[in-house]
Write an enzyme that holds these catalytic residues in place. Structure first.
Site, PDB file in Angstrom:
ATOM      1  N   ASN A 109      61.454  -2.502 -13.958  1.00 43.38           N
ATOM      2  CA  ASN A 109      61.927  -1.704 -12.838  1.00 43.38           C
ATOM      3  C   ASN A 109      63.049  -2.438 -12.111  1.00 43.38           C
ATOM      4  O   ASN A 109      63.042  -3.656 -11.981  1.00 43.38           O
ATOM      5  CB  ASN A 109      60.791  -1.287 -11.893  1.00 43.38           C
ATOM      6  CG  ASN A 109      59.986  -2.425 -11.305  1.00 43.38           C
ATOM      7  OD1 ASN A 109      59.686  -3.401 -11.967  1.00 43.38           O
ATOM      8  ND2 ASN A 109      59.612  -2.282 -10.046  1.00 43.38           N
ATOM      9  N   GLU A 166      59.888   2.314 -17.538  1.00 46.04           N
ATOM     10  CA  GLU A 166      59.768   3.203 -18.685  1.00 46.04           C
ATOM     11  C   GLU A 166      61.096   3.875 -19.014  1.00 46.04           C
ATOM     12  O   GLU A 166      61.496   3.970 -20.179  1.00 46.04           O
ATOM     13  CB  GLU A 166      58.706   4.281 -18.417  1.00 46.04           C
ATOM     14  CG  GLU A 166      57.324   3.730 -18.155  1.00 46.04           C
ATOM     15  CD  GLU A 166      57.026   3.433 -16.688  1.00 46.04           C
ATOM     16  OE1 GLU A 166      55.848   3.482 -16.313  1.00 46.04           O
ATOM     17  OE2 GLU A 166      57.962   3.155 -15.908  1.00 46.04           O
ATOM     18  N   CYS A 175      54.944   7.110 -13.512  1.00 45.49           N
ATOM     19  CA  CYS A 175      55.137   8.109 -12.456  1.00 45.49           C
ATOM     20  C   CYS A 175      55.437   9.472 -13.089  1.00 45.49           C
ATOM     21  O   CYS A 175      55.688   9.580 -14.296  1.00 45.49           O
ATOM     22  CB  CYS A 175      56.267   7.678 -11.522  1.00 45.49           C
ATOM     23  SG  CYS A 175      57.922   7.850 -12.212  1.00 45.49           S
ATOM     24  N   CYS A 193      58.840   9.692 -14.961  1.00 45.50           N
ATOM     25  CA  CYS A 193      58.809   9.026 -16.272  1.00 45.50           C
ATOM     26  C   CYS A 193      58.018   9.838 -17.288  1.00 45.50           C
ATOM     27  O   CYS A 193      58.398   9.920 -18.455  1.00 45.50           O
ATOM     28  CB  CYS A 193      58.231   7.623 -16.142  1.00 45.50           C
ATOM     29  SG  CYS A 193      59.374   6.471 -15.343  1.00 45.50           S
TER      30      CYS A 193
END
Length: 130
Positions: free
Chosen positions: A45, A58, A87, A90
């Site tokens: 991230n 991701e 999430c 994603c």
């Protein structure tokens, strides 16, 4: 499935997690995406002060794979500070390239051996499609 076990993928995700830029949330995530031909693409991230511009691990891995010419995938592993599924954004992006039976392995970075396996179709049962 391939020469890469879920544990191998989770270990790779755990390593790349250390590169995360998570100074706003303090929540670091790494991912390892396995392509159909056995290549592994990594992502972490990357947060931004304008939080909506943050990139999830991701999607970083997926866009790297797409950039390298890959369009079909076997699995993704996600290692985070604590057990955390992808999430919603994603999940939707993964469904563009991965089917309902696509395995999603998730683990806490401090215990990669104790992971959960989810199928993408169960994580996003009513995906958006055109």
């Amino acid at each position: 499935m391939s020469q890469h076990s879920p544990t191998d993928l989770l270990e790779a995700a755990g390593e790349v997690r250390k590169q995360a830029h998570s100074k706003y949330s303090g929540f670091s995530v790494g991912s390892a995406l396995l392509s159909e031909d056995g290549e592994v693409f990594l992502g972490c991230n990357v947060e931004n002060a304008s939080y909506g511009l943050t990139l999830c691990a991701e999607r970083v891995a997926l866009t790297s794979a797409i950039t390298a010419g890959h369009r079909t995938f076997r699995a993704i592993a996600i290692a985070a500070d604590k057990l955390a599924a992808p999430c919603g954004a994603c999940r939707q992006v993964l469904t563009e390239f991965c089917g309902e039976d696509f395995p999603v392995y998730i683990a806490s970075a401090d215990d990669l051996a104790s992971f959960e396996t989810h199928l993408l179709g169960k994580l996003l049962p009513e995906r958006f499609e055109l």
